[in-house]
Each structure stands twice: as C-alpha cells, then as structure tokens.
Design an enzyme around this catalytic site. Structure first.
Site, short mmCIF file in Angstrom:
data_model
loop_
_atom_site.label_atom_id
_atom_site.label_comp_id
_atom_site.label_asym_id
_atom_site.label_seq_id
_atom_site.Cartn_x
_atom_site.Cartn_y
_atom_site.Cartn_z
N ASP A 365 71.26 22.75 6.52
CA ASP A 365 70.11 23.64 6.63
C ASP A 365 69.30 23.36 5.36
O ASP A 365 69.87 22.96 4.35
CB ASP A 365 70.60 25.09 6.66
N LYS A 366 67.99 23.55 5.39
CA LYS A 366 67.19 23.23 4.19
C LYS A 366 67.13 24.38 3.20
O LYS A 366 67.60 24.28 2.07
CB LYS A 366 65.77 22.81 4.58
N THR A 367 66.55 25.50 3.66
CA THR A 367 66.24 26.59 2.73
C THR A 367 67.49 27.20 2.14
O THR A 367 68.35 27.67 2.87
CB THR A 367 65.41 27.67 3.46
N THR A 512 65.94 22.49 10.10
CA THR A 512 65.35 23.63 9.41
C THR A 512 64.36 24.37 10.31
O THR A 512 63.74 23.77 11.18
CB THR A 512 64.64 23.17 8.10
N GLY A 513 64.24 25.66 10.06
CA GLY A 513 63.24 26.46 10.77
C GLY A 513 61.85 26.25 10.19
O GLY A 513 60.85 26.73 10.73
N LYS A 540 69.71 24.60 16.92
CA LYS A 540 70.64 24.04 15.92
C LYS A 540 72.00 23.82 16.57
O LYS A 540 72.65 22.80 16.39
CB LYS A 540 70.80 24.99 14.73
N ASP A 559 73.18 28.93 5.39
CA ASP A 559 73.35 30.18 4.63
C ASP A 559 72.72 31.40 5.29
O ASP A 559 72.72 32.47 4.72
CB ASP A 559 72.77 30.01 3.22
N ASP A 563 71.79 30.27 11.03
CA ASP A 563 72.76 29.17 11.04
C ASP A 563 74.09 29.56 11.69
O ASP A 563 74.92 28.70 11.96
CB ASP A 563 73.06 28.70 9.60
#
Length: 670
Positions: A365-367, A512-513, A540, A559, A563
């Site tokens: 996940d990115k953020t 990522t969203g 996802k 996180d 997710d």
C-alpha cells in the site's frame, strides 16, 4: 434504516460469538495444557524415583512393599489426565483423514501404559512407566509452548464495526434529534458537525467540507465534498457542517461490504499442516508397521518366546515417538516469536511466517507504508525580493490557525527550521479556495491553483512538476509573491528495502487509493515493478487473487481499513505499525515500526526460522534410523540390542541438540 444498525452489529456480534468464543476457548486450552503439565510433572518425580532403571543410573537403590503398585497408580493417573488431550487428538486426527503428532503420542503412551501395567500384574517383562510419564510431560510442555506463542484471536470485525459512531443527528423540519444509528432509515436527513464521523452512506444535500476517508479508501488527501457528492459511513468530517440524505441501508453500506470481504477471506485462509505433524504421521505408520513385524518375527520365527517378542515390539513402538519431536518446532517457534517481538515483529499466524520464504510477489500500500502518510514541504519559491525562509515563516504564521493537512505540513516545516513566525490578525478561510489573514496590517492569502484560474492570474513558471505535488500560492494584496509545493514524503528506507526484495527475486508492486499522478511518481522514484492507482478495497483483494492465480505466493503490506480485505486474502498479510487496529487484526504479521526495511528483514528471518525447524525435525527423527532397527533386535545375534535405557539416552541427546539448535536463531536476526 432499521437494518442499517443490524448490518453493522450482526456480523459484529455474530463474529464476536465465534471470534470471542474462539479466543476464550483458545485461552482456556492454553491454561488447561499448562495445568496438566505442572500436575503431571510433579507426580512424575516419584514415578522416576521408583524406577529400577533410573535408580541404576543414579547409583541408588531403595524399595518398599507395594512400590510397583504405587508407581502404577501414579502412572495411570498421569496417563489418563496428562494423556487425555493426546488420546482425544488421536480420535480427531483419525476422523479427519490421517495420523499426525497426536496419533503418534497416543500410540506410544497407550502401549507403554498397557504393557507396563500388564507386567505389574504378572506378565514377564520390563516396566516402562518412567518412559510413559516423561513422554507425556515433554509433549504437554511442547504443546503448551506452541499454543502460547501463536495465540492471537482476531477482533478485526469488531474493530471495523467500531468505526461507525453510535448516534446520528437526525433533522426533522427545524428540529434536530439525536438517534441511534439503528433508527436511521433510507431517505432520512442527518446533520454531521465538524470533526464527527459520518454515521451512514449518503449524499450531501447542504454544505461543503473536506472528508478524511483515508482509513476507508486509502486516498491520502482529505476529499473536498459539496452538494450532490456522496459520503461514506465511517469517514471523518473536516471543518464544515454538512447535511446528508441517507442512501444505503446497512446491508449495502460500504463499510459493511469491507466487513464481509474480511470475514470471507479469513475463513478461506488455508490451514497448512505443520511439518512436525507430517513427520509424526509417517512415524505413526512406521511405529505400527515395524512394531507388528518385530513381534511376528520374534514370536513365530525364533525360539525367544512371546514375552521377548512383546517386549521388543513395545520397545520399538515407544522409541519411535521421540521426545525431541514434540519440542523440535515449538522451541523454534517460542524463540523466534520472542526474538521477533523484541525486534518489532509481531507474529500472529505462524504458518504464514514460516511460509514467508516462499514469497514471490509483494504488494505495498502506498500511504503510510512506502510514504510517510503526511504532507511535507518539497519546494519553496519566492517571486519577489524576500527569501525562501521569509516566505515560509509568513505562510506558517497564517496557516497556524488552520487544521488542514497542507497547513500542518507548512507549519511543521517552519517549526523544523526554527523560524520566528510573525503575528497575524483577522484570519479567515474560504472553503476549497484557501485562507486569508493580515500580517502587520497587510492582507495576505494562501490559495489553490483553482483560485488563481478564477482570478485570471497566470501560474508562475515551475509551479507544475511531474511529481505528485500539491501546490499552494501566496498572494500579497492580491498579487502573487510565491508558492510552496508539498507532497506525501517517501520514506528514507523505502528505496533500499525495495532493492533488497528485488535482489531476492521478488516482484514488487504498489496498490493505492491515491490518484494516477501520485502513484506514478512514487513508483518511478522507487523503481517498482508495477503500480495500480485509485484502487478500492475489493479491487486490492482481486489484485491479490489474480497474482495468486498466476502462481505467485503473495505478501500484502498495508495499514488502513481499506487494506483489511487484501491483508486477509494474501498468503501473508503484513500490517505496518502506524496503521489502524483493523489492519493489524487481519494481518498475519504486524510490524510495530512502519519501516519497509523491516519487511525485507522479516523475509530473511522467516527463511532462517524455517531452516531451523527442518534441521530440528531431522535431528528429532534422525535417531530413529539407528534406534528402530536396534530396538527391533536386528543385531541381537551379534550381541547388540538397544535396551530402553540406551534408547532414553539417545532420546535425551536429540532433545538437547534440538534445544541448542533453536537457540542459534538468536544469531540470525539481522
């Protein structure tokens, strides 16, 4: 929306019934094994003291009338009380498709008890009570250690349901009533005040505000919403008041769909049988097979007689169940779990951790995982004679009164540089446009690119870049004097960690969203193998499934609530510590720090742990290669025959080797 509340509470309470129940059951079982272990170990001391063989070892000799019967009574109690979980396990294993550890232990203890009791009652032969009680004690200890180190009942669904507030402000005419969410119906109008959670999915009919949906969708920036836009139950309202018309009752609500996905994925997670169990299954077949052959050969093809044949068979069947096998894996588990926890790695699912050596693709996940999850200042450009620092101090002073993430990023940067902020007056903000205030009596504004466009002010050179930046502009008395570009900062450790993973032959992807531009910028900076942007939670999950169908063993790192379904669906779900409780509860492994470099370490440590388990199993079962033929009496006519005392010495040795080998893991943690 009468059902709305039920939709949120039913899976919740329903899950609580089996999750909470399962949790209590598990805790009860751990206590049960512990109690059985302590009681049986205490009662084993006199049994060992009464054993002729142990007395011979220690060079002491004592007896009293009826000593054999006392030993028999104690051993029978230990067999029935301490051996009960294994006897019950034998029944379960055989009804579920094949022998395993429980079967092997049950065979050994039953044979040892039945034969020894027959000897006490007059059969010619040796008493194996000391073997029986030590085997039960060590197996109870192994199971207790193992269960204690892997306990961690999942409360993900309760946590998800807790994202919803318990009450809503329902608007009826000019009145506002506080009602329970269960009382809401489709079409109701509700008021959501600044800072409150949105109680239901709906559509804004009045007002505008920034909504923080990051826990639900993964979009790092709060989303500007106004009349006609839809809102998600569980999102957090920013600093505007909004009125919302409820559009979906509970069953169809976004959060409820996420809850269902998590529940389904958790239920379909494969239950990989542990290696030790497989080894024990084979040994159970060997114990029965070799024991039977031994008895037949000695009883019918030699002149040694039935008593001798029976004793050989019993010796084979008891020796085939090595004490070390019961501890081979639990010892490694206990040490690796403790070591991991000390290094910020919490293991909730042991099978997944052991399987981390198989990972061939990892989805980040990115953020908050690859990036810091908050805005940092990337560039500052002053367009008049003032310095960058002066411009930042000015912007920091004005933004101090705002709660917006961009404002926080500017203020944090000014504090980090220890700048002296001027005093401001008459602070005000215009939704979606920016903020304004006076500094030393002069009016200043900090505005969005949209505001410049509206006012017909041209964007200055350098205000746009191909990076994932948000740019704000500073105006003095209506004319442009500079701009500040901010972005969600990439973590320092991300690049090295991704390189380490790629060096290990692992495909590294990001889902990522966030928007396409942001995703592309992060992916190219880090050199990822691919990325997916604006991905919703169920997408996802689908992405993980697609990779699994391509034959990948997939790890997912994340996180947020968004997710959770993917973490549950992945072969290995890794939650990073700064994240939500929900992510942590659905994951197999939790990293207390949010550093991607820990993920690389985790995979290396998972490999080391697995290797130790295999080595221990080889040690635990390896001595059988020598012990079983000798116990069967293969070299009897050469004058070599293993008696139970030698078997016990070999057994102790393999247990010591396993324990020492497990300790070597301490040197493996990077």
């Amino acid at each position: 929306m009468e059902q709305h509340h039920h939709a949120h509470t039913d899976p919740h309470t329903d899950h609580e019934r089996h999750s909470g129940g399962h949790h209590d059951h598990h805790a009860h079982m751990i206590e049960d094994f512990k109690r059985r272990f302590y009681i049986c170990t205490a009662l084993s001391i006199p049994v060992l003291a009464f054993s002729e063989m142990i007395q011979g070892f220690l060079g002491v000799e004592f007896s009293f009338p009826g000593m054999g019967y006392v030993a028999a009574a104690l051993a029978t109690f230990i067999f029935l009380y301490g051996g009960w979980p294994f006897l019950k396990g034998l029944k379960d294993e055989l009804s579920e498709g094949g022998p395993g550890m429980m079967t092997l232990i049950a065979i050994a203890i039953t044979v040892a008890w039945a034969y020894s009791t027959a000897v006490i009652l007059g059969l010619e032969g040796k008493v194996f009570y000391w073997e029986l009680v030590t085997l039960i004690d060590i197996m109870l200890l192994g199971h207790w250690l193992e269960m204690r180190s892997i306990m961690g009942a999942s409360k993900a669904l309760e946590r998800l349901a807790e994202l919803m507030p318990s009450e809503a402000h329902r608007v009826v005419g000019n009145d506002i009533h506080d009602v329970k969410i269960s009382a809401l119906k489709k079409g109701d109008i509700i008021l959501i005040k600044p800072g409150e959670k949105v109680p239901a999915d709906g559509k804004i009919i009045e007002g505008d505000s920034d909504l923080n949906e990051s826990a639900l969708t993964g979009e790092s920036k709060p989303v500007q919403k106004s009349e006609g836009d839809s809102v998600i139950g569980g999102a957090i309202n920013g600093d505007g008041s909004i009125q919302v018309e409820v559009t979906s009752s509970g069953e169809d609500s976004y959060l409820n769909k996420v809850i269902k996905l998590v529940e389904e994925a958790q239920q379909t997670k494969s239950k990989t049988q542990s290696l030790a169990n497989k080894a024990a299954g084979w040994l159970a077949y060997i114990a029965i097979g070799v024991g039977a052959v031994t008895f037949v050969v000695w009883a019918f093809f030699t002149s040694q007689g039935m008593d001798f044949a029976l004793e050989r068979m019993v010796t084979v069947m008891i020796i085939t169940c090595p004490h070390a096998l019961g501890l081979a894996v639990p010892l490694v588990v206990a040490i690796s779990t403790a070591l991991s926890a000390k290094n910020g790695l919490l293991i909730r699912n042991r099978t997944a951790f052991e399987n981390s050596r198989k990972i061939s693709a990892i989805v980040f996940d990115k953020t908050g995982t690859l990036t810091e999850g908050n805005f940092g200042v990337n560039r500052i450009k002053a367009l008049d004679e003032r310095s960058e620092e002066d411009l930042l101090a000015l912007a920091g002073a004005i933004e101090q009164s705002s709660e917006h993430p961009i404002a926080r990023g500017i203020v944090n940067e000014a504090k980090k540089r220890e700048l002296k902020l001027p005093s401001v007056s008459e602070f005000g903000s215009t939704k979606g446009k920016g903020v304004n205030a006076k500094v030393n009596g002069i009016p200043y504004q900090i505005v969005s690119p949209g505001y410049l466009k509206e006012e017909g002010i041209n964007l200055p050179e350098g205000a746009h870049s191909d990076q994932a930046e948000t740019v704000v502009f500073i105006l003095k008395e209506g004319s442009l004097i500079g701009f500040i570009a901010l972005a969600d900062q990439i973590r320092k450790e991300s690049k090295d960690a991704i390189q380490t993973l790629k060096d290990k032959g692992i495909k590294v992807l990001m889902a990522t969203g966030d928007n396409e531009q942001t995703a592309k910028a992060v992916a190219s900076t880090l050199g990822l193998d691919g990325y997916y942007s604006q991905v919703l939670p169920h997408e996802k999950s689908e992405l993980i499934e697609k990779l699994q169908q391509e034959g990948h063993h997939v790890a997912m790192t994340g996180d947020g609530v968004n997710d959770a379904p993917a973490l549950a669906k992945a072969d290995i779900g890794i939650a990073v510590g700064s994240g939500t409780d929900v992510a942590a509860e659905t994951a197999d492994i939790i990293l207390t720090e949010s550093s991607p470099s820990d993920i690389a370490n985790l995979i290396l440590f998972g490999r080391a742990t697995y290797n130790k388990m295999v080595q221990n199993l080889v040690w635990a079962t390896g001595y059988n290669v020598v012990a079983i033929p000798l116990a069967a009496g293969v070299l009897f006519y050469q004058g070599i025959m293993i008696n139970p005392a030698v078997g016990a010495a070999l057994m102790s040795l393999s247990t010591i080797v396993c324990a020492a080998n497990a300790q070597l893991l301490r040197f493996k943690f990077k």
